[in-house]
Design an enzyme around this catalytic site. Structure first.
Site, PDB file in Angstrom:
ATOM      1  N   ASP A  82      44.162  45.961  28.989  1.00 36.37           N
ATOM      2  CA  ASP A  82      45.404  45.394  28.453  1.00 36.37           C
ATOM      3  C   ASP A  82      45.412  43.877  28.597  1.00 36.37           C
ATOM      4  OD1 ASP A  82      45.741  45.334  31.190  1.00 36.37           O
ATOM      5  OD2 ASP A  82      47.632  46.439  31.210  1.00 36.37           O
ATOM      6  N   SER A  83      44.383  43.331  29.239  1.00 37.54           N
ATOM      7  CA  SER A  83      44.175  41.883  29.243  1.00 37.54           C
ATOM      8  C   SER A  83      44.018  41.346  27.834  1.00 37.54           C
ATOM      9  CB  SER A  83      42.937  41.534  30.075  1.00 37.54           C
ATOM     10  OG  SER A  83      41.819  42.321  29.687  1.00 37.54           O
ATOM     11  N   ASP A 115      42.834  51.032  28.651  1.00 38.63           N
ATOM     12  CA  ASP A 115      44.005  50.889  29.521  1.00 38.63           C
ATOM     13  C   ASP A 115      45.234  51.527  28.888  1.00 38.63           C
ATOM     14  OD1 ASP A 115      43.355  49.674  31.910  1.00 38.63           O
ATOM     15  OD2 ASP A 115      43.645  47.635  31.172  1.00 38.63           O
ATOM     16  N   LYS A 124      42.725  54.363  31.648  1.00 37.32           N
ATOM     17  CA  LYS A 124      42.883  53.766  32.981  1.00 37.32           C
ATOM     18  C   LYS A 124      44.356  53.503  33.241  1.00 37.32           C
ATOM     19  CE  LYS A 124      41.752  49.394  34.042  1.00 37.32           C
ATOM     20  NZ  LYS A 124      43.020  48.882  34.658  1.00 37.32           N
ATOM     21  N   GLU A 177      47.185  51.865  36.366  1.00 35.11           N
ATOM     22  CA  GLU A 177      47.332  51.094  37.600  1.00 35.11           C
ATOM     23  C   GLU A 177      48.106  51.896  38.635  1.00 35.11           C
ATOM     24  OE1 GLU A 177      48.890  47.202  36.931  1.00 35.11           O
ATOM     25  OE2 GLU A 177      47.352  46.677  35.462  1.00 35.11           O
ATOM     26  N   GLU A 231      40.946  45.436  42.576  1.00 34.21           N
ATOM     27  CA  GLU A 231      41.136  44.056  42.117  1.00 34.21           C
ATOM     28  C   GLU A 231      41.812  43.185  43.169  1.00 34.21           C
ATOM     29  OE1 GLU A 231      42.976  41.434  38.403  1.00 34.21           O
ATOM     30  OE2 GLU A 231      43.073  43.624  38.329  1.00 34.21           O
TER      31      GLU A 231
END
EC number: 2.1.2.11
Length: 275
Positions: free
Chosen positions: A51-52, A90, A120, A122, A189
């Site tokens: 999502d970056s 993501d 993915k 978080e 991270e």
């Protein structure tokens, strides 16, 4: 029957990555477009459609504004451009937190519409339960602990995690729960080397670090950072190219050639055939 057969390349999947625990480090980079995915495919085990993309491609200030549609669009592009690497997409902020059922519907949509091999998510208080719900229903999930970019507004910025005993314990617990819930790998991270090594040693699945030292089972970087497309480089990034400089030099030369009419020249010009 044709004498020539097109060689079939088997794409890596969750079991292949899970089996790399403690072995040859896993190579992962982000990818958002078909041409870049094609260029990275041979070198990488995993291509992460992060999502970056909202920040590095669309110019958003953080990842909170990224949508399902954006992730699916870029996931499709990366799948088209790659053949060998596992593609993980993501799940964007707001797509998996409200309920297990909504998380499942969105995860299935991503996988069906992109063809990706996994999603993915978080970490968070309820996320291990969500991971378990998804994996029990056939969705491969990569976890993510430590610094959480989707929580940037809640936490007041991009801040390293595990700086004190309580913080270390929280990251370790999140990693344990994520692995036990069925994640096939975990991104770690923004944590200190000692904590990254402790997390890696404490879970049975591979860890993939970003700003988390060489103590993990693999590494991931944002490809635009690694290629030098931005003026500012995070501490944990090693720049392997200066593409921003190359683009600027190429654009300046192109502009000069256009203005002095040396481009297009004879080699780039079509001519009518003589009768």
């Amino acid at each position: 029957m044709s004498a020539h057969r097109e060689e079939t390349v088997r794409r890596l999947a969750a079991p292949d990555i899970a089996a790399r625990k403690g072995g040859v480090p896993i190579v992962c980079l982000t990818a958002y477009t078909a041409p870049v995915a094609a260029a990275l495919d041979d070198a990488c085990d995993v291509l992460l459609v992060g999502d970056s993309v909202g920040m590095v491609v669309h110019g958003l200030p953080n990842t909170v504004g990224v949508t399902m549609e954006m992730m699916i669009l870029h996931g499709q592009a990366v799948m088209r451009g790659s053949k060998k690497a596992m593609v993980v997409v993501d799940m964007p902020f707001g797509s998996y937190e409200a309920s297990h059922e909504e998380a499942y519907a969105n995860a299935v949509r991503i996988m069906k519409e992109t063809g990706a091999q996994a999603v993915k998510v978080e970490s968070g208080p309820t996320v291990p339960e969500t991971i378990a719900y998804l994996t029990r229903r056939g969705v491969p999930v990569m976890g993510h602990v430590g610094l959480r970019p989707q929580a940037v507004l809640l936490e007041g910025g991009f801040k390293a995690k595990g700086k004190d005993d309580a913080g270390r314990a929280k990251v370790l617990e999140e990693a344990r729960l994520t692995a036990e819930a069925g994640a096939f790998a975990i991104v770690v991270e923004g944590v200190a080397e000692s904590l990254a090594r402790e997390v890696t040693e404490s879970v049975s699945v591979p860890t993939i670090g970003i700003g988390a030292s060489a103590g993990c089972d693999g590494q991931v970087l944002v490809v635009d950072d690694m290629l030098g497309l931005f003026d500012w480089t995070p501490k944990f990034v090693r720049r392997y190219a200066d593409l921003k400089g190359e683009i600027e030099r190429a654009a300046a030369q192109y502009a000069s050639d256009v203005r002095d009419r040396s481009f297009p020249g004879p080699a780039e010009t079509y001519y009518a055939k003589k009768p």
